[in-house]
Scaffold this active site. Structure first.
Site, PDB file in Angstrom:
ATOM      1  N   ASN A 158      45.437  43.898  35.711  1.00 43.33           N
ATOM      2  CA  ASN A 158      44.385  44.908  35.549  1.00 43.33           C
ATOM      3  C   ASN A 158      43.696  45.272  36.862  1.00 43.33           C
ATOM      4  O   ASN A 158      43.222  46.396  37.029  1.00 43.33           O
ATOM      5  CB  ASN A 158      43.359  44.461  34.497  1.00 43.33           C
ATOM      6  CG  ASN A 158      42.681  43.163  34.848  1.00 43.33           C
ATOM      7  OD1 ASN A 158      43.226  42.321  35.558  1.00 43.33           O
ATOM      8  ND2 ASN A 158      41.478  42.971  34.329  1.00 43.33           N
ATOM      9  N   GLU A 256      39.405  31.841  36.660  1.00 45.93           N
ATOM     10  CA  GLU A 256      38.549  32.967  36.277  1.00 45.93           C
ATOM     11  C   GLU A 256      39.199  33.569  35.045  1.00 45.93           C
ATOM     12  O   GLU A 256      40.276  34.163  35.121  1.00 45.93           O
ATOM     13  CB  GLU A 256      38.452  33.977  37.429  1.00 45.93           C
ATOM     14  CG  GLU A 256      37.209  34.838  37.373  1.00 45.93           C
ATOM     15  CD  GLU A 256      37.333  35.975  36.377  1.00 45.93           C
ATOM     16  OE1 GLU A 256      36.703  35.885  35.296  1.00 45.93           O
ATOM     17  OE2 GLU A 256      38.059  36.936  36.657  1.00 45.93           O
ATOM     18  N   CYS A 290      38.034  41.851  32.523  1.00 47.10           N
ATOM     19  CA  CYS A 290      37.370  40.662  31.971  1.00 47.10           C
ATOM     20  C   CYS A 290      35.881  40.879  31.796  1.00 47.10           C
ATOM     21  O   CYS A 290      35.252  40.222  30.962  1.00 47.10           O
ATOM     22  CB  CYS A 290      37.650  39.440  32.844  1.00 47.10           C
ATOM     23  SG  CYS A 290      37.085  39.609  34.557  1.00 47.10           S
TER      24      CYS A 290
END
Length: 486
Positions: A158, A256, A290
């Site tokens: 992404n 993450e 995210c």
């Protein structure tokens, strides 16, 4: 595949020990444009043996690289920032063709890479140690940061190059060498990224590129005794697996992971400002980030007015191929992601959600397009209020008070980003303290981080490490204590 077609498409190869690997025996996989379904290029599928070759090259280069003066290491990053600027348009276009985000976003992302290179180059002058008062006469005590060795960087599709720059540049300036595994969907963007780093004159083996199967490469990184650090951005499930596998070799690992981010809107909020922040947070990058806002937790007294404003803004968004001018929402990255979004929307309706806007594929465009979708009447424990969707789906949850809103906000396994809109200094400060999130925004959406500010999540959104700021060196270095008697 004809030779004529090969001349018309891009080719992504492996980069090991300062050389591009493209032997006749190399196997390749296809990269398809999610906006059109057209072939963008072919990308090398690495073997486990090639992963080992890359790690060996990085390990061999480490001893010389760690002893390279930090200002000299920084000079490579400064040169890279200039080269990224020169190839900004090219890299951005390839990113958009590979994963679908609109071109303006891709250009902005390359801008982040440039800023990260400059920032981390500057941090090289600030890798400070400490001098500690000694408990004995005739003794000096100091502590210094030391690099750990080979760093395996695993990045998602992404943000193909921004997240890579966070990891790779902090690793390099700290004195580590790198083996990078990007997501297969963006292997061509990764090749351009590494071409630019190679053009700076980095010594052979300092940066290596491995593409192909994530499970195969990730498992080998976790098992390999010479990989000392893994820096991973991706799903919580894969992060857990990597952490478990890496524990056997006691390697440092930075995770993450996912999020279920919320925008809290209190009844005293500026609703126009809140609606704008919600739409940008929810539907930029087609919700595939995210930090995307996937929940709006709103006080009942202003719910109807807020939803009306959000719907109006959402319906004005232009959906289409990210290379076209004026497009604001591109396609989802692939067919699997499209089916995932559809299934979550179906589940939401079955559980009592009410469709307010969207909820359909955009069939006439071809590709993997899905309308920005707003669903109200969602309960805090509904599936779409708890699980990360990674798509353009926004759940509206009504509450009666700030206290209830914060309870709902904190009531998921994630803790990445929380936003609150309020004119009350009291509630703004309480939210800053009470939100169980690595990021808290007051009167701003959930996705607006800045360079130099620690980035990362709490709970199942990460394992406590941070990126972007100087706190990245807590992952990329370890402390050595030095006692000198005289």
């Amino acid at each position: 595949m004809s030779s004529q077609m090969k001349t018309e498409i891009l080719q992504g190869d492996l980069y090991i020990n300062g050389k591009w690997v493209n032997s006749p025996e190399q196997s390749y996989f296809e990269s398809l444009n999610p906006a059109t379904g057209e072939l963008v290029g072919i990308c090398a599928a690495s073997t486990v043996e090639q992963v080992d070759e890359a790690v060996a090259a990085a390990d061999e280069a480490f001893s010389k690289w760690k002893n390279t003066p930090i200002p000299q290491r920084a000079s490579y990053l400064m040169k890279a920032s200039q080269l990224f600027e020169a190839r900004k348009e090219e890299l951005a276009r390839v990113m958009t063709m590979e994963m679908g985000k609109v071109l303006t976003e891709s250009l902005g992302e390359v801008g982040v890479v440039i800023a990260t290179a400059q920032y981390m180059a500057g941090e090289g002058r600030r890798l400070f140690g400490e001098t500690v008062p000694a408990g004995f006469t005739d003794r000096n005590v100091r502590m210094v940061r030391e690099p750990l060795g080979v760093t395996a960087c695993i990045t998602p599709w992404n943000f193909p190059v921004a997240l890579a720059s966070y990891k790779i540049f902090s690793a390099l300036i700290a004195g580590n060498t790198v083996v990078w595994k990007p997501a297969s969907e963006v292997a061509l963007s990764a090749k351009i990224f590494v071409e630019i780093l190679a053009e700076t004159g980095l010594p052979a083996g300092v940066v290596n590129l491995i593409t192909g199967s994530g499970s195969r490469v990730g498992r080998r990184f976790a098992d390999h005794p010479d990989v000392k650090v893994i820096s991973f951005t991706g799903s919580t499930e894969v992060g857990q697996q990597l952490a478990e596998m890496s524990s056997k070799t006691l390697k440092r690992i930075s995770l993450e992971l996912g999020g279920k981010n919320a925008v809290i809107v209190l009844k005293d909020a500026d609703l126009d400002k809140a609606a704008d922040g919600i739409v940008k947070s929810a539907f930029t990058t087609t919700g595939q980030r995210c930090t995307a806002a996937s929940r709006v937790i709103v006080e009942r007294a202003v719910k109807e007015r807020l939803v009306q404003k959000v719907v109006e803004l959402t319906k004005s968004m232009k959906i289409g191929n990210g290379l076209e001018e004026g497009i604001q929402v591109g396609p989802l990255v692939n067919d699997d992601q499209l089916h995932t979004v559809e299934e979550y929307v179906r589940t939401a309706i079955k559980e009592g959600g009410k469709m307010v806007s969207g909820g359909q594929r955009v069939q006439e465009l071809g590709g993997y397009y899905y309308q920005p979708t707003i669903i109200e009447n969602v309960k805090p424990n509904d599936t779409i209020a708890q699980e990360e969707i990674f798509g353009p789906v926004l759940a509206i949850i009504e509450v009666d008070s700030y206290e209830e809103a914060m309870e709902v906000n904190n009531g998921t396994v994630y803790g990445l980003s929380t936003s609150i809109y309020t004119e009350s200094l009291h509630y703004a400060n309480r939210a800053a303290r009470e939100a169980v999130s690595g990021l808290v925004y007051i009167n701003n959406g959930t996705s607006n981080a800045e360079m130099g500010v620690a980035f990362g999540g709490m709970k199942m959104s990460g394992n406590g490490h941070r990126e972007v700021s100087h706190h990245a060196f807590d992952v990329m270095t370890e402390w050595k204590s030095i006692y000198t008697n005289y």
